[in-house]
Design an enzyme around this catalytic site. Structure first.
Site, PDB file in Angstrom:
ATOM      1  N   SER A 158      55.023  -0.454  35.494  1.00  0.00           N
ATOM      2  CA  SER A 158      54.856   0.481  36.607  1.00  0.00           C
ATOM      3  C   SER A 158      53.435   0.370  37.121  1.00  0.00           C
ATOM      4  CB  SER A 158      55.091   1.912  36.137  1.00  0.00           C
ATOM      5  OG  SER A 158      53.977   2.377  35.376  1.00  0.00           O
ATOM      6  N   ASP A 159      53.219   0.779  38.355  1.00  0.00           N
ATOM      7  CA  ASP A 159      51.853   1.044  38.782  1.00  0.00           C
ATOM      8  C   ASP A 159      51.405   2.289  38.018  1.00  0.00           C
ATOM      9  OD1 ASP A 159      49.433   0.971  40.132  1.00  0.00           O
ATOM     10  OD2 ASP A 159      50.351   0.518  42.058  1.00  0.00           O
ATOM     11  N   CYS A 160      50.098   2.553  38.047  1.00  0.00           N
ATOM     12  CA  CYS A 160      49.575   3.591  37.152  1.00  0.00           C
ATOM     13  C   CYS A 160      50.036   4.984  37.584  1.00  0.00           C
ATOM     14  CB  CYS A 160      48.061   3.507  37.080  1.00  0.00           C
ATOM     15  SG  CYS A 160      47.525   2.036  36.194  1.00  0.00           S
ATOM     16  N   MET A 214      45.567   2.259  41.993  1.00  0.00           N
ATOM     17  CA  MET A 214      46.231   2.774  40.815  1.00  0.00           C
ATOM     18  C   MET A 214      45.681   4.157  40.481  1.00  0.00           C
ATOM     19  SD  MET A 214      46.292  -0.595  38.474  1.00  0.00           S
ATOM     20  CE  MET A 214      47.061  -2.093  39.059  1.00  0.00           C
TER      21      MET A 214
END
Length: 777
Positions: A299-301, A1
């Site tokens: 969301s992913d980061c 991330m």
């Protein structure tokens, strides 16, 4: 991330202050305190109302600015409504974890300072034991709730499991996954999620209340981090419909439909040109519409920011925000939605209804966690106390997981197990022998306690001498002479080598499959100098090409120990000295170094003979292997007998008897044309007899494969259709049963992504036994 460049100094000051406040109070954060007469009772606090109605009331009371503030992982408090701050991002890949960042929902700074640390997932998967996976999930969910009850959590949403397919052996995050097989990965997802969230092993008992929230990631076709200048933020994965249907999507479908996961994380990468987090067809039509997903999508980061900043898919930041919210995403790990949602609304490219839709999903999860039900000590799971974290029972399960996962790859002349009485001295060589951190892999929390391999072996043999051989795993230089001197005086020699997180990790894929630096040189020199054949132990998540050791007679045994968790050293020593009979089997193919000629960016699963492309994973890869998927030895020999309760001919003639269009002479039928009734009617049971011919009791998985008589034309070489573990005493035999559906287990997708069944012969396989099945239309 990936996180943006935060103003770390200011955040650290804020974080320090907040930690101080949490230490002062052990009260977990919650809303709707009915015991306080000054607290206004809103409809969203009335637990007898349906959650949808409660959430609707809450969202209707928020201003636009308050709504927008809740769309990021670090959601601030709304004091006027008595709503505390909430952190969506917490980790629990193989135990409740904490990351080295200020944005975390879990803190180990109070009464609870440790949590049970299980083996990294790839090793746990090697047990092929779905009930073990479920029990691990149970422990993680219980310990997570215990930490919350102790006032050390501002979030109960955990971004695990990672259920991407371990498609390429160089992938740095393959260690986090259950391996390369879609069935195994899907069953792991279901078992883990049910355990974490508080469901039964069989499922169906969960209801609305969550013990903790699990999140299946990374949706979808994400299995490249950083390889030769190509990174996950800009990678556009070109995936065929056929491969999507039978490889990349099944684990997520199982996670949603069977596991009832309450969270999904959309991945950084694009698939066929479209960013996953901006793909309406993926998030809304597929996950929510076709699969019935009921939960939130994160969301992913920084996966929203890259849609504009890195990929250039969106023309402006506001377009990126509008794209993801309209696609069905709900919360952004990062600040992009906080920064640009209001301007997107003002530009009239994002209606407020999309913001409200996302908030409905987010607050529904918080309510399902019981965070709007008043005092949590009076709610379900409110009695989970700090003494249940790192309990003896939980630590014993961590040991069992390591024992059951470790794989014996070579055991020439039955070198192992070593004699506890006959071994008078031991030499332990290698950079991974006395390193407690190596046990934990990545995404780990502070373990209850750790036992290194050296410590575990010393518990058996007091006269043990140790030398690292290399100062670190990279092994740019080896202290070969010193290691050889120690070796010469020892009865037995154990080399503890392999990889660590400097070699494979998130954001770092490998360029080759060899042992780093001068490890091979050290191994060969020590093995040559030893009195007897040596034992080679490999710590690694991804496979390594150790062909040299496989065929070297001075290396008698090879053990793959993955990253075995807090009890890994104990489990390894017990196996080496015969107090545990190894039964793990490889959940991924071990490829030779020559495989690195294949570009990691090529997502195709199936081989292409005309170009020399060899395909991927045991189902399609047609090249040489160091060790095969499903391979593993035990101290016992097992035999198998295979039978079916049905005749070996299956008649699948539907009334319409429509055949799928095809260009060859093989008759095919669409599963949709066969119909549910005929599919159900033709289910059959396969019985496998298993006998332990050894002198030790042992547990191992029995893997049931199927292969078609005709290969080529996109057909898998074989595929796994069932697995179960069996525990047998010496000389004992047992029968285990598998229920198979021809429409599910004997079918495959065509190039349109439609499931079809072919007329003709297929073979069920267990060990070296085969059973023929003929399908007739």
């Amino acid at each position: 991330m990936r996180l943006q460049n935060w103003c770390l100094g200011i955040l650290l000051l804020i974080h320090t202050a907040s930690l101080h406040l949490y230490v002062e109070s052990t009260q977990p954060p919650y809303s709707c305190d009915s015991s306080d007469p000054s607290t206004k009772v809103y409809p969203f606090c009335q637990t007898k109302l349906p959650i949808s109605q409660r959430v609707g009331d809450l969202v209707s009371r928020l201003t636009l600015d308050e709504k927008i503030s809740q769309l990021v992982d670090t959601a601030p408090a709304i004091p006027r409504l008595g709503i505390p701050a909430y952190e969506w991002w917490s980790e629990a890949l193989h135990g409740v974890a904490v990351q080295t960042t200020v944005r975390q929902g879990i803190r180990f700074n109070g009464t609870i300072r440790f949590a049970t640390s299980f083996p990294q997932v790839i090793l746990t998967a090697a047990s092929f034991d779905a009930h073990l996976w479920y029990r691990i999930g149970q422990v993680i969910g219980k310990e997570a709730r215990g930490i919350y009850n102790a006032g050390q959590a501002t979030g109960m949403t955990f971004w695990a499991p990672n259920i991407n397919i371990f498609r390429d052996p160089r992938w740095g995050r393959g260690q986090e996954t259950p391996g390369e097989d879609p069935l195994v990965t899907g069953k792991y997802a279901v078992s883990y999620v049910r355990g974490v969230q508080g469901d039964s092993f069989e499922g169906g008992t969960l209801g609305e209340q969550l013990q903790a929230s699990a999140c299946c990631k990374h949706f979808t076709a994400y299995d490249l981090d950083n390889w030769k200048g190509m990174n996950r933020f800009i990678f556009d994965a070109q995936v065929t419909l056929q491969d999507l249907v039978d490889t990349y999507q099944p684990p997520f479908q199982s996670c949603i439909q069977e596991g009832k996961a309450s969270g999904i994380m959309c991945a950084y990468n694009r698939v066929n040109g479209v960013p996953n987090c901006a793909d309406y067809n993926l998030l809304s039509k597929k996950a929510r519409g076709q699969w019935g997903f009921y939960g939130y999508i994160t969301s992913d980061c920084d996966a929203v920011s890259i849609i504009h900043d890195d990929q250039g898919y969106a023309k402006s930041p506001e377009d990126a925000v509008a794209d993801v919210l309209k696609a069905g995403m709900d919360v952004n790990c990062g600040d992009y939605l906080k920064n640009y949602t209001k301007s997107a609304f003002k530009k009239k490219i994002l209606p407020e209804s999309e913001i409200d839709r996302a908030l409905h999903n987010l607050f529904s999860i918080r309510m399902r966690l019981g965070l709007f039900n008043g005092n949590p000590t009076q709610q379900p799971y409110g009695n989970i106390a700090p003494d249940q974290v790192c309990s003896r029972e939980h630590q014993a399960l961590a040991l069992q997981a390591a024992q059951d996962g470790i794989v014996l790859l070579k055991n020439s002349d039955r070198l192992l197990p070593l004699s506890k009485l006959g071994t008078k001295s031991l030499a332990v060589i290698g950079p991974n022998a006395n390193n407690s951190t190596i046990l934990l892999g990545n995404y780990f929390g502070p373990p209850c306690k750790t036992v290194t391999p050296l410590q575990g072996l010393q518990n058996y043999i007091k006269n043990t001498r140790y030398h690292p051989g290399c100062s670190r795993v990279a092994c740019s230089s080896a202290s070969t002479n010193q290691a050889v001197q120690i070796t010469k005086g020892a009865d037995q020699v154990i080399l503890v080598m392999g990889l660590d997180q400097t070699q494979e990790k998130e954001d770092q894929d490998r360029l080759n499959l060899l042992l780093p630096g001068k490890q091979r040189e050290l191994i060969t020199a020590v093995a040559k100098a030893a009195k007897k054949p040596v034992v080679l132990v490999l710590f690694c998540g991804g496979p390594v090409d150790v062909s040299f050791a496989k065929y070297d007679q001075s290396i008698g045994s090879i053990i793959w120990a993955g990253y075995p968790g807090e009890a890994g050293g104990t489990a390894l020593a017990q196996i080496i000295f015969g107090d545990h009979n190894p039964g793990g089997r490889l959940p991924m193919t071990w490829y030779p170094q020559d495989f690195t000629k294949v570009p990691m960016t090529d997502m195709r699963m199936r081989p292409q003979p005309s170009s020399g492309y060899p395909g991927r994973t045991y189902r399609f890869y047609n090249g040489k292997k160091v060790f095969e998927f499903g391979y593993g030895l035990s101290y016992s020999n097992y035999s198998y007998e295979l039978a079916s309760d049905t005749q070996n001919k299956l008649h699948l003639r539907a009334p319409s008897n429509q055949l799928a269009n095809n260009s060859n002479t093989t008759r095919k039928k669409l599963i949709s044309d066969v119909g549910k009734e005929l599919c159900e009617k033709n289910k059959f049971t396969v019985t496998v007899g298993v006998k332990n011919h050894g002198e030790m009791a042992g547990k191992h998985p029995v893997l049931l494969f199927v292969r078609q008589a005709k290969l080529g034309n996109g057909r898998p070489i074989k595929k796994l259709v069932g697995f179960q573990t069996v525990n047998l005493n010496a000389g004992e035999n047992a029968e285990i049963e598998y229920e198979l559906s021809p429409c599910e287990h004997l079918s495959s997708p065509d190039d349109r992504g439609l499931m079809v069944m072919e007329e003709g012969s297929q073979f069920l396989i267990v060990g070296d036994k085969e059973y023929p099945i003929t399908i007739i239309f």
